[in-house]
Motif scaffolding. Structure first.
Motif: not given
Length: 208
Positions: A81, A84, A88
């Motif tokens: 995460p 990510q 992002r």
């Protein structure tokens, strides 16, 4: 080569708390994978008593190197995460380390994913990001008499002067967007009555 990428301007740390656990997210720019790994090692050294030092980094304008570690947290709940979140936000040449001090309340897999990804997102918001754009380097050589005015004119027209060297003549290193090269040559000839010499070099990235 990509025309631009985003990174963090400098090292920094932002702390958040989730159910009594402290999450300290340290961010830094990293030009190479070895720089990113050295930053991870430095943060580990600073927090030897932490429960976890999870990390993620993205290297390359095209994000060609992407790595992450859960450092003992359940698989996929920390490093991924974090990675990510960096992707992002279109971050490149950036390393993140989230240090966790356990507060006694288990967060569960979903809670950990939100906490680690959120720690990176909040740290990016707190530290801010910068965009670096691709430039063509031009070396301009001019006589001493014209050099001062030329440097002022370059800066006043919004062009980036990266270096000025004084010798028998004055050499200025200028960063130009590719699309500006032809216009720049014409402008330079007019500004110096054709007395300046311009030589194009390689490419580099600089602050937008």
């Amino acid at each position: 080569m990509q025309d631009a990428y985003r990174t963090v301007p400098h090292e920094g740390v932002h702390e958040t708390e989730v159910n009594r656990s402290r999450f300290l997210c340290a961010l830094a720019p990293a030009a190479t994978e070895s720089e990113a790994q050295a930053f991870v090692a430095e943060i580990r050294k600073q927090h030897p008593g932490a429960n976890h030092n999870c990390w993620a980094y993205v290297i390359g304008t095209d994000a060609s190197v992407q790595k992450a570690s859960d450092d003992g947290e359940p698989g996929g709940t920390a490093g991924v995460p974090m990675l990510q979140m960096l992707l992002r936000r279109d971050m490149r040449y950036t390393v993140a380390v989230v240090t966790r001090y356990f507060g006694g309340v288990k967060l569960g897999a979903g809670g950990l994913i939100r906490a680690y990804g959120g720690a990176v997102g909040e740290a990016l918001d707190a530290l801010g990001t910068i965009t670096r754009r691709r430039f063509r380097l031009a070396t301009v050589t001019v006589d001493h008499q014209r050099a001062g005015k030329l440097e002022n004119d370059l800066r006043s027209t919004g062009r980036t002067v990266r270096d000025v060297r004084y010798g028998e003549a004055v050499t200025l290193e200028v960063a130009l967007p590719d699309a500006d090269v032809d216009d720049f040559r014409r402008w330079l000839a007019d500004a110096t009555a054709g007395s300046a010499h311009c030589e194009l070099g390689g490419e580099a990235y600089g602050a937008a």
